[in-house]
Design a protein around this motif. Structure first.
Motif, PDB file in Angstrom:
ATOM      1  N   TYR A  15       0.836  -1.206   0.000  1.00  0.00           N
ATOM      2  CA  TYR A  15       0.000   0.000   0.000  1.00  0.00           C
ATOM      3  C   TYR A  15       0.874   1.260   0.000  1.00  0.00           C
ATOM      4  CZ  TYR A  15      -3.664  -3.286   1.527  1.00  0.00           C
ATOM      5  OH  TYR A  15      -4.541  -4.340   1.634  1.00  0.00           O
ATOM      6  N   ALA A  53       2.057   1.876  -3.443  1.00  0.00           N
ATOM      7  CA  ALA A  53       0.954   2.392  -4.259  1.00  0.00           C
ATOM      8  C   ALA A  53       0.666   3.855  -3.913  1.00  0.00           C
ATOM      9  CB  ALA A  53      -0.293   1.540  -4.040  1.00  0.00           C
ATOM     10  N   ARG A 105       2.954   6.091  -5.647  1.00  0.00           N
ATOM     11  CA  ARG A 105       2.601   6.183  -7.080  1.00  0.00           C
ATOM     12  C   ARG A 105       1.337   6.996  -7.319  1.00  0.00           C
ATOM     13  NH1 ARG A 105       3.889   0.516  -6.817  1.00  0.00           N
ATOM     14  NH2 ARG A 105       1.647   0.027  -6.810  1.00  0.00           N
ATOM     15  N   GLY A 106       0.690   7.437  -6.255  1.00  0.00           N
ATOM     16  CA  GLY A 106      -0.517   8.236  -6.391  1.00  0.00           C
ATOM     17  C   GLY A 106      -1.784   7.433  -6.541  1.00  0.00           C
ATOM     18  N   GLU A 107      -1.733   6.142  -6.247  1.00  0.00           N
ATOM     19  CA  GLU A 107      -2.914   5.280  -6.371  1.00  0.00           C
ATOM     20  C   GLU A 107      -3.730   5.294  -5.076  1.00  0.00           C
ATOM     21  OE1 GLU A 107      -1.419   1.433  -7.386  1.00  0.00           O
ATOM     22  OE2 GLU A 107      -0.197   2.188  -9.049  1.00  0.00           O
ATOM     23  N   ARG A 108      -4.984   4.876  -5.189  1.00  0.00           N
ATOM     24  CA  ARG A 108      -5.816   4.786  -4.001  1.00  0.00           C
ATOM     25  C   ARG A 108      -5.368   3.593  -3.153  1.00  0.00           C
ATOM     26  NH1 ARG A 108      -9.596   2.208  -1.336  1.00  0.00           N
ATOM     27  NH2 ARG A 108     -11.179   3.375  -0.170  1.00  0.00           N
ATOM     28  N   VAL A 109      -5.312   3.812  -1.853  1.00  0.00           N
ATOM     29  CA  VAL A 109      -4.933   2.744  -0.922  1.00  0.00           C
ATOM     30  C   VAL A 109      -5.984   2.677   0.180  1.00  0.00           C
ATOM     31  CG1 VAL A 109      -2.467   2.993  -1.390  1.00  0.00           C
ATOM     32  CG2 VAL A 109      -3.515   4.344   0.435  1.00  0.00           C
TER      33      VAL A 109
END
Length: 441
Positions: free
Chosen positions: A419, A422, A425-429
């Motif tokens: 997480y 992620a 990387r700017g992703e939703r966690v």
């Protein structure tokens, strides 16, 4: 006003002392408990340990007989009455009426569980578990932000006390050349708990903890954590680790063109020799008059100078973080950057199918390096390797990569590390509450 006076004033205003919970009643936890209980305005309301008797003993050593309450409701009521409870697990942390929980297990997975339960319940969380922070510190900071609470690594260990010196030097506008620590134990990269069992018994330590110190893992973890809180870089993979003394620190950690070991400024490293148990920052100034003043103040002629603190008090100093968090609403130490990583090297030849037993054992040791170097070789973080299984044989002194192991995907710290990557990387966690719910399902 001193923290002592402010805690007493807080107790008079609120009508009760600050309620602190402690997870882990080993050497570090008991040292923390012993010192904390000397401060007025504070109550050690709960101690959690898988061995409940150790939790009881943490109270008894301070002359406190804990309540006999063991179930959740009875324990919470006992705390509300001003009593202290000793509990055998951590599943009830979030149900206890505490102000702050301090975790001292040194086990990344346990630390992560405790942090989630504590923050989700609206309490502040402090840890002596640098192993956890260097693995998922950025994500922990984000989870604390969601909780409107605080997360911090505790005062007393070398990364936090060195950071204070770094902040001091930066506030005086010195150039930071190197920040670091003296290593406490003779370095033996192949040390095992069996080798150190007798010494650990004499020192009243867990053999795994002593092994982590002796094999260099702790120095790697602490210096990577220091880099990630200050934005300094790792000097190189494994660091230089030269011999030095206090009077020669500014010579040892000068740039190579000036006779030192470093190829560039702005790094972290450690040394062996009589610098331990202190921490240091080597700085430089090109200002002639500042050099004159520093020489007058017996700091040497310059342009390099060493700022040195001759001690760190580990768990004895850790209560300072509790005071800072409760009264100033500031953490002592959080990961602000991601410049460094701690991977792992095999201590011996490992066979396909063998299970890695984690930090401070006979299978692996920590190896720190720049994050770019770590990523380029697909390195796997030290903090998530406990329980991993080898896919194939590897020789001794092999740096482990994701290609070498099958991780324990049931481990919370393994999932949290994914997480964190992620998140970067700017992703939703998962949110804090989603993580907490996943622990209960």
């Amino acid at each position: 006003m001193s923290y002592r006076a402010r805690l007493q004033a807080r107790e008079a205003e609120v009508g009760r002392p600050l309620r602190v919970g402690l997870v882990g009643a080993g050497q570090m936890g008991r040292g923390f408990a012993a010192q904390l209980l000397k401060m007025p305005g504070i109550c050690l309301s709960a101690v959690f340990d898988v061995d409940r008797q150790r939790a009881v003993d943490a109270f008894l050593q301070a002359g406190i007989t804990p309540s006999s309450a063991r179930d959740t409701d009875a324990a919470a009521k006992a705390i509300d009455r001003g009593e202290s409870v000793a509990l055998g697990g951590v599943s009830d942390i979030g149900a206890m009426p505490l102000d702050i929980v301090v975790e001292a297990t040194g086990v990344p997975d346990v630390g992560a569980i405790c942090a989630i339960e504590t923050l989700a319940a609206g309490m502040d969380f402090a840890t002596l578990n640098v192993e956890q922070d260097v693995t998922v510190g950025l994500y922990m900071k984000e989870l604390a932000k969601q909780s409107h609470g605080l997360y911090s690594v505790c005062r007393g260990d070398e990364p936090v006390e060195t950071k204070i010196l770094v902040d001091f030097a930066r506030d005086l506008n010195f150039e930071i050349i190197c920040a670091g620590k003296g290593k406490n134990n003779p370095l033996n990269p192949y040390a095992t708990p069996d080798d150190l069992a007798a010494e650990a018994a004499r020192k009243k330590m867990n053999p795994k903890m002593l092994t982590e110190f002796v094999d260099g893992s702790k120095a790697m973890i602490e210096m990577a954590a220091l880099a990630n809180t200050t934005g300094l870089e790792m000097s190189k993979r494994g660091m230089y680790g030269p011999a030095s003394t206090v009077p020669t620190l500014h010579e040892t950690f000068a740039l190579q063109e000036d006779g030192g070991v470093l190829d560039r400024p702005g790094v972290v490293d450690y040394c062996i020799g009589p610098v331990s148990p202190g921490v240091f920052v080597v700085v430089r100034t090109d200002d002639d008059y500042v050099q004159h003043e520093m020489d007058y103040l017996q700091m040497g002629p310059g342009p390099y100078f060493s700022l040195y603190r001759p001690y760190h008090l580990a768990s004895i100093e850790a209560p300072l973080t509790v005071y800072e968090m409760a009264l100033d609403r500031t953490p002592s130490f959080t990961s602000e950057f991601w410049t460094s990583e701690v991977g792992a090297e095999s201590k011996r030849a490992l066979k396909a199918g063998e299970v890695i037993t984690g930090i401070g054992t006979d299978t692996i040791r920590g190896l720190a390096g720049p994050v770019e170097d770590f990523s380029a070789c697909n390195g796997v973080p030290l903090g998530i390797l406990a329980g991993a299984r080898l896919k194939h044989d590897v020789p001794a002194d092999h740096m482990l990569s994701y290609d070498d192991v099958d991780l324990d995907e049931n481990s919370l710290i393994v999932r949290m590390r994914g997480y964190q990557e992620a998140l970067v990387r700017g992703e939703r966690v998962p949110t804090l509450l989603e993580l907490r719910d996943s622990l209960h399902n």
